[in-house]
Design a protein around this motif. Structure first.
Motif, PDB file in Angstrom:
ATOM      1  N   ALA A   1      85.366  25.318  24.632  1.00 41.53           N
ATOM      2  CA  ALA A   1      86.942  24.793  24.574  1.00 41.53           C
ATOM      3  C   ALA A   1      87.576  26.386  24.534  1.00 41.53           C
ATOM      4  O   ALA A   1      88.726  26.140  24.542  1.00 41.53           O
ATOM      5  N   GLY A   2      86.805  27.041  23.162  1.00 40.38           N
ATOM      6  CA  GLY A   2      87.763  28.090  23.325  1.00 40.38           C
ATOM      7  C   GLY A   2      87.785  29.123  24.109  1.00 40.38           C
ATOM      8  O   GLY A   2      89.289  29.539  24.010  1.00 40.38           O
ATOM      9  N   TYR A   3      87.432  29.196  25.170  1.00 44.06           N
ATOM     10  CA  TYR A   3      87.345  29.798  26.690  1.00 44.06           C
ATOM     11  C   TYR A   3      87.935  29.893  27.379  1.00 44.06           C
ATOM     12  O   TYR A   3      88.711  29.868  28.090  1.00 44.06           O
ATOM     13  N   LYS A   4      88.706  27.433  27.536  1.00 38.61           N
ATOM     14  CA  LYS A   4      89.126  27.192  28.406  1.00 38.61           C
ATOM     15  C   LYS A   4      90.706  26.784  28.213  1.00 38.61           C
ATOM     16  O   LYS A   4      91.328  26.895  28.327  1.00 38.61           O
ATOM     17  N   LYS A   5      91.290  27.554  27.005  1.00 33.55           N
ATOM     18  CA  LYS A   5      92.073  27.046  26.018  1.00 33.55           C
ATOM     19  C   LYS A   5      93.491  28.066  27.071  1.00 33.55           C
ATOM     20  O   LYS A   5      93.375  29.376  27.949  1.00 33.55           O
ATOM     21  N   PRO A   6      94.657  27.637  27.940  1.00 34.29           N
ATOM     22  CA  PRO A   6      95.003  28.034  28.670  1.00 34.29           C
ATOM     23  C   PRO A   6      96.205  28.937  27.819  1.00 34.29           C
ATOM     24  O   PRO A   6      96.313  29.052  26.456  1.00 34.29           O
ATOM     25  N   ASN A   7      96.591  29.974  28.323  1.00 34.25           N
ATOM     26  CA  ASN A   7      96.857  30.854  27.836  1.00 34.25           C
ATOM     27  C   ASN A   7      99.164  30.391  27.591  1.00 34.25           C
ATOM     28  O   ASN A   7      99.739  31.308  26.780  1.00 34.25           O
TER      29      ASN A   7
ATOM     30  N   LYS B   1     102.766  25.668  42.480  1.00 37.09           N
ATOM     31  CA  LYS B   1     101.133  26.215  42.511  1.00 37.09           C
ATOM     32  C   LYS B   1     100.948  26.721  41.265  1.00 37.09           C
ATOM     33  O   LYS B   1      99.926  25.816  40.105  1.00 37.09           O
ATOM     34  N   ASP B   2     102.079  27.556  40.718  1.00 36.94           N
ATOM     35  CA  ASP B   2     101.581  28.031  39.452  1.00 36.94           C
ATOM     36  C   ASP B   2     101.216  26.963  37.944  1.00 36.94           C
ATOM     37  O   ASP B   2     100.549  26.727  37.301  1.00 36.94           O
ATOM     38  N   SER B   3     102.755  25.935  38.327  1.00 36.24           N
ATOM     39  CA  SER B   3     102.812  24.882  37.314  1.00 36.24           C
ATOM     40  C   SER B   3     101.400  23.468  37.404  1.00 36.24           C
ATOM     41  O   SER B   3     101.186  22.773  36.543  1.00 36.24           O
ATOM     42  N   LEU B   4     100.907  23.597  38.451  1.00 33.67           N
ATOM     43  CA  LEU B   4     100.221  22.666  39.233  1.00 33.67           C
ATOM     44  C   LEU B   4      98.457  23.450  38.575  1.00 33.67           C
ATOM     45  O   LEU B   4      97.811  22.709  37.544  1.00 33.67           O
ATOM     46  N   ASN B   5      97.981  25.182  38.152  1.00 34.87           N
ATOM     47  CA  ASN B   5      97.597  25.199  37.675  1.00 34.87           C
ATOM     48  C   ASN B   5      97.136  25.140  35.917  1.00 34.87           C
ATOM     49  O   ASN B   5      95.850  24.758  35.514  1.00 34.87           O
ATOM     50  N   VAL B   6      98.442  25.536  35.469  1.00 33.59           N
ATOM     51  CA  VAL B   6      98.992  25.449  34.272  1.00 33.59           C
ATOM     52  C   VAL B   6      98.988  23.323  34.230  1.00 33.59           C
ATOM     53  O   VAL B   6      98.249  23.561  33.034  1.00 33.59           O
ATOM     54  N   LEU B   7      99.080  22.644  34.632  1.00 32.97           N
ATOM     55  CA  LEU B   7      99.072  21.404  34.488  1.00 32.97           C
ATOM     56  C   LEU B   7      97.580  20.933  34.204  1.00 32.97           C
ATOM     57  O   LEU B   7      97.040  20.523  33.325  1.00 32.97           O
TER      58      LEU B   7
ATOM     59  N   ALA C   1      91.534  21.393  28.978  1.00 35.42           N
ATOM     60  CA  ALA C   1      91.555  21.811  27.684  1.00 35.42           C
ATOM     61  C   ALA C   1      91.757  19.976  26.704  1.00 35.42           C
ATOM     62  O   ALA C   1      90.910  20.260  26.240  1.00 35.42           O
ATOM     63  N   LEU C   2      92.658  19.092  27.085  1.00 36.31           N
ATOM     64  CA  LEU C   2      92.248  17.377  26.362  1.00 36.31           C
ATOM     65  C   LEU C   2      91.271  17.378  26.975  1.00 36.31           C
ATOM     66  O   LEU C   2      91.105  16.105  25.882  1.00 36.31           O
ATOM     67  N   LYS C   3      90.351  17.231  28.116  1.00 36.07           N
ATOM     68  CA  LYS C   3      88.995  16.468  27.966  1.00 36.07           C
ATOM     69  C   LYS C   3      87.735  17.188  27.600  1.00 36.07           C
ATOM     70  O   LYS C   3      87.557  16.753  26.411  1.00 36.07           O
ATOM     71  N   ALA C   4      87.557  18.512  26.885  1.00 40.19           N
ATOM     72  CA  ALA C   4      87.577  18.866  25.805  1.00 40.19           C
ATOM     73  C   ALA C   4      87.480  18.718  24.622  1.00 40.19           C
ATOM     74  O   ALA C   4      86.281  18.618  24.282  1.00 40.19           O
ATOM     75  N   SER C   5      88.384  18.397  24.079  1.00 38.51           N
ATOM     76  CA  SER C   5      88.981  18.555  22.978  1.00 38.51           C
ATOM     77  C   SER C   5      88.536  17.113  22.516  1.00 38.51           C
ATOM     78  O   SER C   5      88.031  16.199  21.755  1.00 38.51           O
ATOM     79  N   GLN C   6      88.769  15.896  23.934  1.00 38.83           N
ATOM     80  CA  GLN C   6      88.606  14.207  23.794  1.00 38.83           C
ATOM     81  C   GLN C   6      86.945  14.132  24.102  1.00 38.83           C
ATOM     82  O   GLN C   6      86.569  13.615  22.828  1.00 38.83           O
TER      83      GLN C   6
END
Length: 160
Positions: A149-155, A36-42, A48-53
């Protein structure tokens, strides 16, 4: 008789074997390969990729609009040159009129030409200013999306 008992034993043995296999099938449990953790990370990574796009698409659109601004700037300069030339000619004929060496029809033509040139120059300036406004709106939108996008960046740091 022995053959009948052997047949019965064989059938019972087959039934027992079949029951064990059915029990094995029912006992199988699905084991997730993604936690579940890796699902949230993905999911965060995808966001983040969609925001960058989206940011990159806006930057491409901004570049196109800036090219249009440059075209309009060139047209504005040409229109201003034409207006200056027409105003200069009109001014010269007005001075000649004071000397009495030119007719009024030619003066009216030149004045009308100068007026039309000024109107064309004003239209070009309006289009130029409108296009600059479009580019400025895009820049504001890009800045907004970059902040989002800066707010959405994963840690989590991702290794490719």
């Amino acid at each position: 008789m022995e053959t009948i008992t052997m047949k019965k034993n064989f059938i019972y043995l087959l039934l027992a074997f079949a029951m064990l296999n059915v029990a094995k099938v029912k006992a199988q449990v699905y084991v997730a390969k993604v936690s579940k953790d890796s699902l949230n990370v993905l999911t965060e990574r995808l966001a983040a990729l969609k925001a960058s796009q989206k940011i990159q698409e806006l930057k491409i659109e901004e570049a196109k609009e800036e090219a249009e601004v440059e075209k309009l700037r060139i047209k504005l300069l040409e229109a201003n040159d034409k207006a200056k030339d027409a105003a200069g000619k009109s001014n010269k004929t007005t001075q000649k009129l004071g000397e009495g060496t030119i007719d009024s029809k030619e003066t009216d033509k030149l004045a009308k030409k100068a007026k039309n040139s000024m109107e064309d120059s004003q239209k070009a300036l309006d289009k130029y200013n409108k296009q600059i406004g479009i580019v400025e709106k895009l820049r504001v939108e890009i800045q907004t999306e970059e902040r989002k996008a800066g707010y959405k960046k994963p840690n989590v740091a991702f290794g490719y």
